[in-house]
Design a protein around this motif. Structure first.
Motif: not given
Ligand SMILES: Cc1cc2nc3c(=O)[nH]c(=O)nc-3n(C[C@H](O)[C@H](O)[C@H](O)COP(=O)(O)OP(=O)(O)OC[C@H]3O[C@@H](n4cnc5c(N)ncnc54)[C@H](O)[C@@H]3O)c2cc1C
Length: 710
Positions: A125-137
């Motif tokens: 998930i580090v590849e995704l960078g920062d965000c306020d909300v990460l939804v695991a779908a």
């Protein structure tokens, strides 16, 4: 305002959530990352009940209306058994091609500006960078969830049946379950049309068919051919279509925690539904609606939104998972509960039984007991059942203090009984239930017979004490006693009936939903503390559970523990074998196991021992500590005993050693400061320790330390 949401997985859950959020909050930065290209999918169609469409329309009525136009609809369900068709009324069903559903969601997302990045697999998930909300779908094998195994605590239950999803180019009139028997094996198919000319065809076999028919050893191609042969009539001779249609067992995935930091789970990443209850897609999309609604209430307060989502959704998901879990065989449930029970006993320091006999392993002993009862005129066989003849045993009702003619067994009415209050020893076999052969026909024990048979096998015809809950006095214990004594066995000399731990005034019961499990409580308190909480009241009194009462019990137990630790620090480890049991303690227990009096006696000696320590009377303090150890040992609560020392060892051992070494270092510095009459430094060290919860006491033997209570 800038608010960013990253969704991993462009399945129904991820896409619907992204769309609903972007439609409500066009200014939010919302992107979806998907490992597959836009046209990839597994399976064929998705079946939903028509009611499910109403639920989904609560998210967006327009999408659902567009989908409904492209759906196949039918009213009822069909079951085909041994070639015979049975129609079951239903509330209406519909089905859509899974790819059509995904394409509808893709275009809705595109229209409102959700960025979907296809062909990108996330491995970390580090590849995704920062965000306020990460939804695991990202579905059942969620990479996001598995990045935090300890936070989400995923459990997996393997169901026993094997499945494969195929397609077939034909249109069935309704959702149909077809059962086919072949070479003493049973095969099942669930099939329904999802376009005017295509159907999903899910083939399913139980474990005995899987192994017995040789399917377990076949290649995927051979299995497909076998299904084409078995279901040749149902398929009208057509070939099955495979879309990576691998045979597999279904895994029920559950997570204890729904969110962690800024990550939240939805759809199959959160929990998978059982295939037989169908609507994995509906559940996934409903999660998305619930999460979207939670954000509508909580705004950008992410943690409140997650809490609201879970609060709203957990009960619904819980009920569906209960239904799903019901697909496990009875013996698997029995083993699961047995393990949980053993673990709870161990955690509470209960001695293991010499043997935990199983009714299923003692059918010969039950047959022998029934034989004795029938030949002595206390029981009779009727229609495959065997009943105890209550009128043949004059002492019936003595244990529960009731008159036999006023007693009702709580068993379903049965025409073969000679008298309504006769009770069942053995029940004739019913389809789908486990059964054993007997001279009176195959069947299974009633509720009472096995206990008498097993008790006499392991404890002899007469034994000292029989325990059990208050609610078991009648009919269970009354009936056990009657069936044993009627054949001349003395059975139990004494009975101890314990009251319940209640919650909200009611006995804890799964059906009332007012249960607290030992493992949940043990996340808050230690095993010895919980044991103290349960031991301190009299066994015949109800314990109304409350957090406050548990905290009081914990504080009381820690007072006992703190006293023993003080003695250990100053005088040395008190010896258990030197401990004298005070008369108050012994008298209390001799009077019907009066644990409240026994616990009061412990605290009296703790107070006396603390006073002796304070006044420097080491002999009295040591004797008091030995006595406290002896008393707590009788109750299985000795804080310095083997049992609890071990349990603390793993959790507190390393931390305890580190703490001791740091505190001892500071005490050496303090002693040096005092020796140099630098009282400012020595007081500062003492205050620093106190602020950290360490109490320093100066005694004739030097400084000692203890931790603050609680
Ligand atoms: C063969 C089959 C047939 C089914 N048939 C039905 C049916 O008829 N009716 C029904 O209601 N349910 C059916 N289900 C269940 C249903 O498909 C799921 O319950 C539903 O799709 C769950 O939706 P979801 O969005 O949570 O997960 P999914 O639909 O599984 O979507 C997850 C998405 O995440 C992507 N992904 C996964 N890992 C990564 C990663 N690391 N990086 C990027 N992307 C990733 C996947 O490619 C996938 O597109 C079936 C399931 C299977 C396996």
């Amino acid at each position: 305002m800038s608010f960013s949401i990253t969704v991993v997985g462009a399945g129904p859950a991820g896409l619907y959530f992204a769309y609903l959020m972007k439609r409500s909050y066009p200014g939010y930065d919302i992107r979806v990352v998907e490992q597959n290209p836009p046209d990839a999918t597994y399976g064929f169609g998705v079946v939903l009940s028509r009611r499910a469409l109403d639920f989904l329309a609560r998210g967006d009525a327009e999408i659902v209306a567009r989908l409904a136009n492209n759906m196949e609809h039918w009213e009822e369900q069909h079951i085909v058994h041994k070639g015979e068709l049975v129609t079951i009324d239903g509330s209406g069903y519909c089905a859509v091609e899974r790819l059509a559903l995904l394409h509808e969601l893709h275009s809705s997302c595109n229209d409102c500006g959700v960025e979907i990045e296809f062909n990108r697999r996330i491995n970390n998930i580090v590849e995704l960078g920062d965000c306020d909300v990460l939804v695991a779908a990202d579905g059942a094998n969620s990479v996001v969830r598995e990045a935090f195994p300890e936070a989400f605590e995923t459990s997996v239950v393997d169901l026993q049946n094997y499945f494969a999803w195929y397609g077939v180019e034909t249109a069935y009139p309704a959702h149909t379950l077809t059962f086919v028997a072949r070479n003493s094996h049973t095969y099942c198919a669930h099939h329904y049309r999802y376009t005017p000319g295509k159907s999903t065809f899910v083939a399913e076999v139980d474990k005995s068919t899987w192994l017995g028919s040789g399917m377990s050893l076949m290649s995927e191609d051979e299995r497909k051919v076998t299904m084409e042969e078995v279901f040749a009539d149902t398929l009208g001779g057509r070939k099955l279509i495979s879309n990576r249609s691998l045979w597999r067992r279904w895994h029920l995935i559950m997570t204890r925690t729904w969110h962690h930091r800024n990550i939240v789970l939805v759809g199959d990443a959160l929990r998978t539904a059982h295939p037989s209850i169908g609507s994995g897609t509906r559940l996934a999309m409903e999660d998305s609606i619930a999460l979207w609604r939670a954000f509508q209430t909580a705004g950008t307060d992410v943690s409140s939104a997650f809490k609201l989502y879970e609060q709203h959704r957990r009960p619904v998901r819980g009920n569906l998972n209960k239904a799903a879990e019901a697909g496990r065989p009875w013996w698997e449930w029995a083993a699961t509960h047995e393990r949980a029970f053993d673990a709870a006993y161990l955690a509470l320091g209960c001695l293991p039984p010499s043997i935990g006999p199983r009714a299923t392993g003692h059918v010969p002993q039950m047959i022998e007991l029934m034989d004795r009862l029938i030949s002595s005129g206390h029981a009779y066989a009727a229609g495959g059942d065997v009943y105890f003849d209550v009128r043949s045993y004059p002492d019936y009702g003595a244990l529960s203090g009731q008159r036999p003619d006023e007693m009702q067994q709580g068993e379903s009415a049965c025409g073969s009984k000679r008298a309504a209050n006769d009770f069942t020893l053995w029940k004739a076999a019913k389809p789908g239930e486990p059964a054993w052969p007997t001279p009176w026909g195959p069947g299974r024990p009633g509720w009472h017979l096995e206990c008498s048979a097993m008790a006499s096998m392991y404890l002899g015809p007469e034994f000292d004490i029989h325990g059990g809950g208050l609610d078991l006095v009648f009919p269970h214990h009354e009936n056990e006693r009657a069936q044993s004594r009627a054949v001349g066995d003395g059975f139990a000399r004494y009975w101890t009936h314990n009251a319940w731990v209640t919650l909200g005034g009611d006995k804890m019961s799964k059906s009332l939903g007012n249960t607290l499990s030992i493992d949940v409580l043990l996340q808050r308190v230690r095993g010895a503390e919980l044991r103290y909480y349960l031991v301190a009241p009299h066994y015949r009194s109800m314990i109304e559970y409350s957090d406050a009462a548990l905290s009081e019990a914990v504080a009381a137990y820690r007072r006992i523990e703190a006293f023993l630790h003080r003695v250990r620090e100053r005088i040395g480890v008190p010896t258990l074998s030197d401990g004298v049991l005070p008369a108050e303690f012994v008298d209390a227990l001799d009077n019907d196991l009066g644990t409240p009096g026994a616990v009061a006696a412990i605290h009296t000696v703790v107070r006396e021992g603390n006073a002796a320590l304070d006044s420097g009377d080491r002999a009295v303090a040591a004797a008091a500590a030995a006595s406290v150890r002896a008393m707590t040992d009788v109750l299985g609560l000795d804080p310095l005993g083997e049992q609890w020392r071990h349990q603390q060892g793993a959790a507190e051992g390393a931390a305890g050693v580190a703490l001791s070494s740091l505190v001892e270092d500071l005490l050496v510095q303090r002693a040096e400061a005092r020796a140099q009459r630098d009282f400012t430094t020595s007081d500062a060290i003492r205050d620093r320790l106190l602020a950290a919860g360490v109490i320093v006491e100066d005694t004739r033997d030097g400084a000692t330390w203890t931790l603050k209570d609680g």
